[in-house]
Write a protein that holds these residues in place. Structure first.
Motif, PDB file in Angstrom:
ATOM      1  N   GLU A 129       0.930  -1.257  -0.102  1.00 16.59           N
ATOM      2  CA  GLU A 129      -0.159  -0.096   0.154  1.00 16.59           C
ATOM      3  C   GLU A 129       0.688   1.328   0.134  1.00 16.59           C
ATOM      4  OE1 GLU A 129      -3.448   0.002   2.514  1.00 16.59           O
ATOM      5  OE2 GLU A 129      -4.136  -2.102   1.931  1.00 16.59           O
ATOM      6  N   LYS A 130       2.009   1.108  -0.869  1.00 15.40           N
ATOM      7  CA  LYS A 130       2.681   2.490  -1.026  1.00 15.40           C
ATOM      8  C   LYS A 130       2.372   3.095  -2.130  1.00 15.40           C
ATOM      9  CE  LYS A 130       6.873   0.742   1.175  1.00 15.40           C
ATOM     10  NZ  LYS A 130       8.233  -0.129   0.932  1.00 15.40           N
ATOM     11  N   ALA A 131       2.730   4.471  -2.197  1.00 13.85           N
ATOM     12  CA  ALA A 131       2.387   5.211  -3.333  1.00 13.85           C
ATOM     13  C   ALA A 131       3.590   5.478  -4.137  1.00 13.85           C
ATOM     14  CB  ALA A 131       2.099   6.755  -3.025  1.00 13.85           C
ATOM     15  N   VAL A 132       3.401   5.693  -5.484  1.00 12.76           N
ATOM     16  CA  VAL A 132       4.421   5.863  -6.261  1.00 12.76           C
ATOM     17  C   VAL A 132       4.874   7.271  -5.922  1.00 12.76           C
ATOM     18  CG1 VAL A 132       5.402   5.873  -8.912  1.00 12.76           C
ATOM     19  CG2 VAL A 132       3.296   4.417  -8.096  1.00 12.76           C
ATOM     20  N   ASP A 133       5.959   7.535  -5.609  1.00 14.02           N
ATOM     21  CA  ASP A 133       6.585   8.629  -4.994  1.00 14.02           C
ATOM     22  C   ASP A 133       7.755   9.328  -5.821  1.00 14.02           C
ATOM     23  OD1 ASP A 133       8.448   7.137  -4.470  1.00 14.02           O
ATOM     24  OD2 ASP A 133       8.399   7.270  -2.107  1.00 14.02           O
ATOM     25  N   ALA A 134       8.139  10.396  -5.524  1.00 17.76           N
ATOM     26  CA  ALA A 134       9.121  10.958  -6.618  1.00 17.76           C
ATOM     27  C   ALA A 134      10.244  10.045  -6.880  1.00 17.76           C
ATOM     28  CB  ALA A 134       9.739  12.418  -6.003  1.00 17.76           C
ATOM     29  N   SER A 135      10.768   9.228  -5.782  1.00 27.40           N
ATOM     30  CA  SER A 135      12.151   8.470  -5.827  1.00 27.40           C
ATOM     31  C   SER A 135      11.542   7.310  -6.759  1.00 27.40           C
ATOM     32  CB  SER A 135      12.333   8.061  -4.599  1.00 27.40           C
ATOM     33  OG  SER A 135      11.384   7.003  -3.991  1.00 27.40           O
ATOM     34  N   ALA A 136      10.201   6.763  -6.925  1.00 31.04           N
ATOM     35  CA  ALA A 136       9.644   5.734  -7.603  1.00 31.04           C
ATOM     36  C   ALA A 136       9.641   6.286  -8.973  1.00 31.04           C
ATOM     37  CB  ALA A 136       8.355   5.260  -7.189  1.00 31.04           C
ATOM     38  N   TYR A 137       9.058   7.448  -9.151  1.00 26.26           N
ATOM     39  CA  TYR A 137       9.302   8.108 -10.623  1.00 26.26           C
ATOM     40  C   TYR A 137      10.801   8.072 -11.100  1.00 26.26           C
ATOM     41  CZ  TYR A 137       4.493   8.820 -11.594  1.00 26.26           C
ATOM     42  OH  TYR A 137       3.236   8.671 -11.906  1.00 26.26           O
TER      43      TYR A 137
END
Lengths: 247, 474, 470
Positions: free
Chosen positions: B420-428
């Protein structure tokens, strides 16, 4: 005088071109039948005969183009069947129509063939051979495609000279030549004979034979019917009569 | 002897307009194949670049929107448009990652199957979709085949050899020089081998010259396996056809007969044997029916649907941390959790129906490889395909590579979703660094074609020698 | 006189050593091709029948589903294989044979046979058409290349002209002789080729198609007869003539076709995947989307519909709004897909017209196109299959959406239909374009081929008259 000298040489130097009981058969038909022939250096032997008498077959046997059925053919004492390359080093051949590469000049043709024979002559030397064969240097540089039959034949002779052949096989060399060229050619043959070359020439031309030959043989149906030495002591007419009688 | 022949044959050939015409043909054929391949590969490069550009644009827009959402300066209509949602970005019905197959310099050597295979895959959490220009290519264009280097070397080059040497000996006979040659103290066999070799040298030099654009402009490294392999193939192919022409000449026919026999040999070797080999492999090991395959895929889907309940309860038993809800109570998270949770097992079941199909195709491939021995043209064609990386096998290893990427991609986003994690800036940032191309090291290329051609050359040489022994009376 | 020369030509040709060997080899090859492709065709037909039946069974037994879910579940249709495919496989190996039909999307046909084969398969397949289009012309050329050249080279021409023969008469005699010989030779090929139709139990229409194919082949062979004589007279020497006819064959049958493909691609480029998709997506966005209630077009349509019925909520409509909007979206999507497909078809048509223009340089290209078209293995048939499948998709999805609209309450996504309902959905059937539609298209290749025949004939006559007897 010259003839006597040649006979003397013949005794001294032995035989250059020799057929021993040569027989060549195609199936049952014998194209050459038990032919015995000896030609010494300095001799010009003319084989006369009608078409199909076996003259060309004989020459082809000497060249090794045709395997003999029985008997032996020897050049300078070497059996043609056993030492084909050795033999070809010693002989030169001029077919009825000398055909060389039309896109090469006479000089280049001579260069090519003498290299094939294992010689590396310089251009000046090649030109000299051509000159001796009767082809002026100006013509030697032109492409062979423009040559007349007589000129091609001269290149053929030059090839024979350039490989320092000891014997020369000629197949109907004068057919199709105009009288002038024919005469030149005879002159050349006489010179070559005088220089000690052994020449075997197949021809129809009785008068030419009478003119240049030291020996004359008349063939019919594969056999040598008559042999005579030409000491200049008979007329062409007599020879013709003999020929017609034999053939 | 060789140099003597080289000198005089070249001199004679240079004075014949036919030679120049043939050399011109050779240059035109090679040149056009280069041009044609370069057009094709440029189109391909443009096409995949457009895909990547479109993806880049969308990714930028998405990450900007995600940024705005985090800062509360933007809004979206629902979770299905939320660019921080792993389902939306990782992709189930939209999103995902496009990985492309960029054209390689070696592709210039043979177009092979390249025009029939996908140019890219869209990787999603639930699977991958192939994309390619082939979907829109005119089948007529495909059916005629390409004017590529492989075509030139396998089909046209032999014809040039034949044109140059069908009368190698017969022309001498017809010209009348043969008796003069045979009266020389040289073995006839040696003489004509040398003549053939001289002409071979001429064409080989011209062909290698014509290959230069492939090395200089296309960027095929001349010292790589592909570059050397191509050179060897060209030389062997030339040699083989010179031997065939020489052998036919030694049989002693006149020029017209020789030409017919040479072309007959070409027709049989280059055209008919490949066609017959294809028919044979089709007959002995038929391609399995794709229609039947699809139906069994559908049947599997149905089976999976029917057995879903059992697998679902097994899933919830294994993951007691998730609460099982009824369909009415489920939200999207519950729905996708079930979907993704069951997926690995379902994939394994689906793979099992692929297997017999793949095995049948592999069997056909193995058979085709055996049939390569039949004809030099097959050897050349297949080998150039291998060197160019455009054969079937290369396509399969690209697909396998894409599948690995897909699993990486899918695993990553499934984990994000499950945790349940969001796609954050580091993921981008990590997405931007995710591979966008599929490239495989050639899996130790097989040199079966070169080997086959070598054997075929030896065979032709032996035949030629045998004929020479029997026919040339010195 | 003409007949004497014709008889002389036939006798001379038949007595050539190569004649018997080549004709027997060719016939054997033809038989081989016939057996191979017929067998292949039969197995494909069985596969197709089985697959279609199974796909339909799966559709009917998909279980209880909401009609729109069924529309998403979709079904497969398979491209049927028509009887003459054994004669000429055309582009069949390169077209997708299966098509997945589902709601909202018009898919591309997938799984072209060639994609599952090894690369060397692309070197060609032995089919009867391969033997007739590629090998038979070569056979004719090898029969005819020596006709004039030999007569000239061995001096017979001089004798014949001295007998008062006119070169034109000689030409027409040679033409007549070769034509008679070729017609006689090709007859068994045509008859054997027709056997496949007997085995396939093909309807009469296919016999007509086959007849036309044969007619075109006769014209095609005629061109090569004339070309052989033309080159023979032009060259005047047997060797030159032989090299001439062989070069011609390589150029016409081998080099030109592949060159043409490049020319066609260059002059009328096929769109790339990305270009096609972008154009598609752009158009799709400009209309109703059944699954996106927020879309401007959906809102506009909603206001319009409510106003028409004088109500203020979709609940009050006399039909299920979801079914209605799904169908509206479907109609829009259909239009968009159809537009793109038409654009693509236009590009293909332009490419094919380039092929046709190149037919002026290579009758091989002309004939290949004609033979494929008549055998129903061409691109046009493929496209008409795609259109038929699309039409069927619209019909099927329409039936499902209609049911949803008329028989379900708004918001009732849980209502289902079962086997009884799905069994009554319409079925897919496709037959190739009728011969009457194809024949007008054949007029221009026919005229070009006729032009070839006349020009090569006149050319032959010209060179015969210029033929020097020595």
């Amino acid at each position: 005088m010259i003839l006597r000298l040649i006979i003397a040489r013949n005794l001294t130097f032995g035989v250059m071109i020799e057929a021993q009981a040569l027989t060549k058969a195609y199936g049952g038909h014998k194209a050459v039948d038990n032919l015995n022939l000896k030609i010494a250096p300095g001799e010009l032997y003319c084989l006369l005969g009608a078409n199909g008498a076996g003259k060309t077959t004989t020459i082809n046997c000497f060249l090794g183009f045709l395997p003999v059925t029985s008997g032996r053919v020897l050049i300078d004492g070497l059996d043609v069947a056993e030492k084909p390359l050795e033999v070809k080093r010693r002989l030169a051949y001029l077919p009825e129509v000398v055909m060389l590469y039309p896109t090469l000049s006479g000089l280049e043709n001579l260069d090519y063939f003498s290299r094939l024979a294992g010689f590396r002559h310089r251009t000046a030397q090649l030109l000299e051979y051509l000159e001796r064969a009767g082809l002026p240097a100006a013509d030697a540089q032109r492409r062979l495609g423009d040559y007349s039959k007589g000129m091609r034949q001269k290149v053929g002779i030059a090839i024979a000279l350039a490989k320092e052949a000891k014997c020369l096989l000629l197949d109907e060399p004068t057919s199709g030549l105009d009288p002038g060229a024919s005469n030149d050619f005879s002159q050349l043959l006489r010179e070559l004979t005088a220089q000690g070359m052994a020449i075997l020439m197949a021809t129809h031309d009785i008068f030419r034979a009478k003119d240049v030959a030291t020996h004359i043989g008349i063939m019919r149906a594969g056999r040598l019917r008559e042999q005579l030495e030409n000491r200049g002591d008979f007329e062409a007419k007599e020879l013709e009569a003999l020929y017609l009688q034999t053939v | 002897m060789y140099f003597l022949q080289l000198k005089f044959e070249l001199r004679r050939l240079a004075r014949s307009p036919l030679t120049w015409l043939l050399l011109l043909c050779l240059l035109v054929f090679f040149g056009f194949s280069f041009y044609s391949s370069s057009q094709h590969l440029h189109r391909k490069a443009e096409s995949v670049n457009a895909m990547l550009e479109a993806q880049q644009k969308e990714l930028t827009a998405q990450s900007l929107l995600a940024d705005s959402l985090r800062r509360g300066t933007a809004e979206v209509a629902g979770w299905w448009q939320d660019p921080t949602n792993p389902i939306v970005v990782g992709g189930i019905w939209r999103g995902g990652r496009v990985v492309v197959v960029p054209p390689q310099p070696n592709n210039y050597l043979a177009l092979g199957m390249q025009d029939l295979r996908p140019d890219a895959w869209l990787l999603r959490m639930t699977g991958k979709q192939a994309r390619g220009d082939v979907e829109f290519e005119n089948p007529v264009n495909l059916s005629f085949g390409a004017f590529d280097l492989a075509f030139v070397i396998a089909f046209l080059l032999p014809l040039l050899v034949i044109a140059l040497s069908f009368d190698l000996i017969s022309a001498e006979r017809e010209l009348g020089t043969l008796p003069m040659l045979r009266a020389q103290p040289v073995m006839g066999r040696k003489l004509f081998f040398a003549k053939a070799l001289a002409r071979f040298s001429l064409l080989a030099a011209a062909a290698l010259l014509a290959l230069l654009p492939f090395f200089l402009l296309a960027g095929v490294s001349p010292f790589s396996a592909a570059g050397l392999g191509t050179v060897v193939l060209v030389l062997l192919s030339l040699l083989l056809w010179f031997l065939v022409a020489l052998g036919i000449n030694l049989l002693g026919g006149n020029s017209a007969v020789n030409a017919l026999q040479c072309v007959g040999a070409w027709l049989i070797i280059a055209l008919l044997l490949p066609v017959l080999a294809n028919m044979l492999s089709e007959k002995l090991s038929p391609i399995p029916s794709r229609a039947a395959f699809l139906n069994s895929e559908r049947a599997t889907d149905k089976y999976l649907e029917e057995s879903r309940e059992d697998r679902l309860s097994a899933f919830y038993q294994q993951h007691p941390n998730y609460e099982r809800k009824s369909e009415e109570e489920q939200d999207w998270r519950d729905y996708y959790r079930e979907l993704l949770g069951l997926m690995p097992q379902e994939d394994a079941i689906r793979d099992s129906i692929n297997r017999p199909f793949d095995e049948q195709i592999a069997a056909q491939e193995a058979l085709s490889e055996k049939l390569l021995w039949l004809s030099p043209s097959l050897s050349i064609y297949a080998q150039l395909g291998v060197l160019a990386g455009t054969d079937r096998e290369a396509g399969q290893s690209l697909e396998a590579e894409a599948e690995q990427l897909r699993q990486r991609w899918s695993g990553w986003f499934t984990d994000l979703f499950m945790e349940e994690k969001a796609v954050d800036a580091s993921a981008y940032a990590a997405i931007a660094a995710f591979p966008s191309t599929v490239e495989t090291e050639p899996p130790s290329p097989s040199y079966r074609g070169v080997l086959g051609l070598l054997l075929q050359c030896l065979l032709a040489g032996a035949w030629c020698f045998w004929v020479a022994q029997r026919r040339m009376v010195q | 006189m003409l007949l004497t020369i014709a008889r002389h030509t036939i006798r001379g040709t038949v007595r050539e050593g190569r004649f018997r060997v080549l004709s027997i080899a060719l016939l054997l090859l033809f038989l081989c091709a016939l057996y191979g492709t017929y067998d292949y065709y039969a197995s494909l037909r069985t596969q197709h029948a089985q697959a279609s039946e199974m796909a339909r069974g799966q559709w009917e037994n998909q279980g209880d589903k909401n009609p729109h879910s069924a529309a998403h579940y979709g079904t497969y249709v398979f491209k049927p294989i028509f009887p003459l495919a054994y004669f000429d496989r055309g582009v069949d190996s390169y077209t997708g044979n299966t098509l997945f039909l589902e709601a909202h999307r018009s898919n591309q046909a997938k799984y072209a046979l060639a994609q599952d084969q090894v690369a060397t398969t692309r070197l060609g397949v032995l089919t009867p058409a391969f033997v007739l289009t590629l090998l038979f012309p070569l056979f004719i050329l090898t029969l005819g290349f020596g006709v004039a050249a030999t007569e000239r080279q061995n001096g017979n021409l001089r004798m014949m002209l001295a007998q008062g023969l006119r070169p034109a008469t000689l030409f027409w005699g040679n033409v007549l002789g070769l034509w008679a010989l070729v017609l006689l030779l090709v007859l068994p090929f045509f008859i054997l080729g027709g056997l496949g139709l007997v085995f396939a139990g093909a309807p009469g229409d296919y016999w007509w198609r086959y007849l036309f194919i044969c007619l075109f082949y006769v014209l095609y062979f005629g061109c090569f007869i004339h070309l052989a004589l033309l080159i023979s007279a032009w060259a005047g020497r047997v060797n030159t003539a032989l090299v001439g006819v062989l070069s011609l064959w390589v150029l016409v049958c081998l080099v030109m076709p592949r060159f043409t493909v490049d020319a066609a691609r260059q002059l009328a480029p096929t769109p790339s995947w990305q270009q096609y998709q972008m154009a598609l997506q752009k158009d799709l966005k400009e209309g109703v989307d059944g699954h996106d209630p927020a879309s401007v077009y959906t809102q506009r349509l909603k206001e319009q519909t409510l106003a028409e019925h004088g109500v203020d909520s979709v609940h009050q409509l006399p039909f299920n709004w979801d079914g209605f909007i799904m169908q509206k979206g479907e109609e829009h999507e259909t239009l968009v897909y159809e537009k793109q497909r038409q654009k693509l078809a236009e590009i293909y048509k332009r490419q094919l017209s380039i092929h046709q223009i190149m037919g002026f340089t290579s009758p091989y290209l002309l004939l290949k196109g004609v033979s494929e078209r008549l055998a129903a293995t061409d691109v046009a048939t493929y496209f008409s299959f795609l259109s038929a499948a699309e039409k069927y998709r619209i019909q099927l999805v329409g039936e499902l959406n209609g049911d949803l609209r008329d028989n379900f309450k708004y918001g009732d996504w849980d209502g289902t239909r079962g086997q009884e309902f799905y069994s009554n959905n319409s079925t897919f059937s496709f037959s190739p374009r009728p011969l009457t539609e194809i024949l007008p298209e054949l007029l221009s290749p026919f005229l070009v081929l006729l032009g070839w025949l006349v020009v090569t004939g006149l050319g032959g006559l010209f060179f015969y008259q210029r033929l020097r007897p020595f």
